[in-house]
Design an enzyme around this catalytic site. Sequence first.
Site, short mmCIF file in Angstrom:
data_model
loop_
_atom_site.label_atom_id
_atom_site.label_comp_id
_atom_site.label_asym_id
_atom_site.label_seq_id
_atom_site.Cartn_x
_atom_site.Cartn_y
_atom_site.Cartn_z
N ASP A 194 34.91 0.49 3.12
CA ASP A 194 35.86 1.60 3.14
C ASP A 194 35.64 2.35 4.45
O ASP A 194 34.58 2.94 4.67
CB ASP A 194 35.64 2.55 1.97
CG ASP A 194 36.58 3.75 2.03
OD1 ASP A 194 37.80 3.55 2.01
OD2 ASP A 194 36.08 4.89 2.13
N GLU A 251 40.27 -2.78 4.67
CA GLU A 251 41.62 -2.30 4.39
C GLU A 251 42.54 -2.58 5.58
O GLU A 251 42.15 -2.41 6.73
CB GLU A 251 41.61 -0.80 4.12
CG GLU A 251 40.93 -0.40 2.82
CD GLU A 251 40.88 1.10 2.68
OE1 GLU A 251 41.57 1.63 1.80
OE2 GLU A 251 40.15 1.74 3.45
N CYS A 281 40.14 4.20 -10.27
CA CYS A 281 38.79 4.11 -10.83
C CYS A 281 38.32 2.67 -10.75
O CYS A 281 39.00 1.76 -11.22
CB CYS A 281 38.78 4.60 -12.28
SG CYS A 281 37.17 4.38 -13.09
N CYS A 328 37.59 1.40 -14.77
CA CYS A 328 38.64 1.16 -15.77
C CYS A 328 40.03 0.94 -15.16
O CYS A 328 40.96 0.55 -15.87
CB CYS A 328 38.70 2.33 -16.76
SG CYS A 328 39.31 3.88 -16.05
N CYS A 359 36.52 10.13 -12.98
CA CYS A 359 37.63 9.53 -13.73
C CYS A 359 37.88 10.32 -15.01
O CYS A 359 36.99 10.44 -15.86
CB CYS A 359 37.31 8.07 -14.06
SG CYS A 359 38.65 7.26 -14.99
N CYS A 416 37.64 7.43 -18.24
CA CYS A 416 36.39 6.82 -18.72
C CYS A 416 35.14 7.65 -18.37
O CYS A 416 34.04 7.31 -18.79
CB CYS A 416 36.23 5.40 -18.19
SG CYS A 416 35.86 5.30 -16.42
N ASP A 447 34.04 7.39 -1.49
CA ASP A 447 34.14 6.27 -0.54
C ASP A 447 33.51 5.00 -1.11
O ASP A 447 33.99 3.89 -0.86
CB ASP A 447 33.46 6.65 0.79
CG ASP A 447 34.12 7.86 1.44
OD1 ASP A 447 35.34 8.02 1.28
OD2 ASP A 447 33.41 8.65 2.09
#
Length: 384
Positions: free
Chosen positions: A177, A261, A316, A319, A335, A338, A345
């Site tokens: 990231d 990315e 997330c 989940c 989250c 969950c 990051d």
Amino acid sequence: MITYKFKAYPTPEQEKKLHEISVIEVQLYNEMIKKANETDTHDLKTTEKTLRQVIHDLENLWKGKVYSRAIYAIEEKLIANLKGLARLKKKGKKVGSLKPKEKFTYLFYRQHGFKLDIDGVELSKFGKIKVLFHRPIEGKIKGVGIKLDKDNKWYVYVVSEIAPKPLPKTSKVVAIDWGIEKLLTTSDGNAIQNPLILDKLEEKIKRLQKALSRKKKGSKNYEKTRIKLAKLYRYARNLINDYLHKVTTWLIENYDVIYVENIRVEKLIQINKAKKLRRHILQASYYKFLELLEYKAKLYGKQVIKVSPKNTSKKCSRCGYVNQKLTLNNRNYKCPKCGLEIDRDYNAAINILNAGLGQPKEPVERKPLLYTSFSDGVYSKFPQ
């Protein structure tokens, strides 16, 4: 193809000759632009013939003074610029015509017309220039150029073609990231500091820019201040490039496959209105980082794979819930579905890995990131 950069030390007479050649190059380039703007540049083959005719018509300007292949390198650069404009037009971008140049700061010899030895480079129609070769040159040399930097220092560039030299396989896969506060965070819990060099030099830069604005353009004092500013920027650029080289080398040595990315930096700058944030995005040098990572991967037999950046920060990693309310100020991801609490990051890096592999990875909850500072990175003290 890789490029080596070395400090060059031309004599005053050679500097004078290089400036004279620069004037000739400018005249030729501007004449070619004039001709290109008068013709249909959609047909690049015809345009190329037209530009070559300009070179032949102005032969008395350069023949006997500049090596012919160095002259044709100018035409190749102009064709490359026209192709770039054509690509932008195809994408629907608004582009104007190419503008004339006021000066040329480089001279390039492709394939022939140069000879290197232990202490310099000999250029056809010019002579030998003293060069400090601080490192060995590998591979087959394809071209040599000499360039005047903004701080009035001369550098020789050697373009070389080298064969791949694969590194031993590590059987390790990682996702990255890319960020601003942290230059990068990996899916296995490593964080590398973003040094933000220009922020540390901001006061000095502002002071010199203010002093420059008060000087009369073209005066001796203006030139002295301009060179001081150029040297400061060169210092910052060298620090950043050195750091990026060390970070990318560490990644290539330790991982076989690296997922990143597929970021469009220009889009990030457009959507973020805060001036400081935009500056930090540019300082993180994503394209430079990616360029270094990709060429090293190709050279050393590793893989760099791009994945879509969509929702990598908001999703997330446990989940799959997408938190649309997450803002840039939220440096930890919590989250609401969950209950996962994790560094933002690190969460994004795991999502990038999931997208690349097509399978989920269970994050290590509450495990602190292994942080590498800029000073550690300078001395290549990265986690192994």
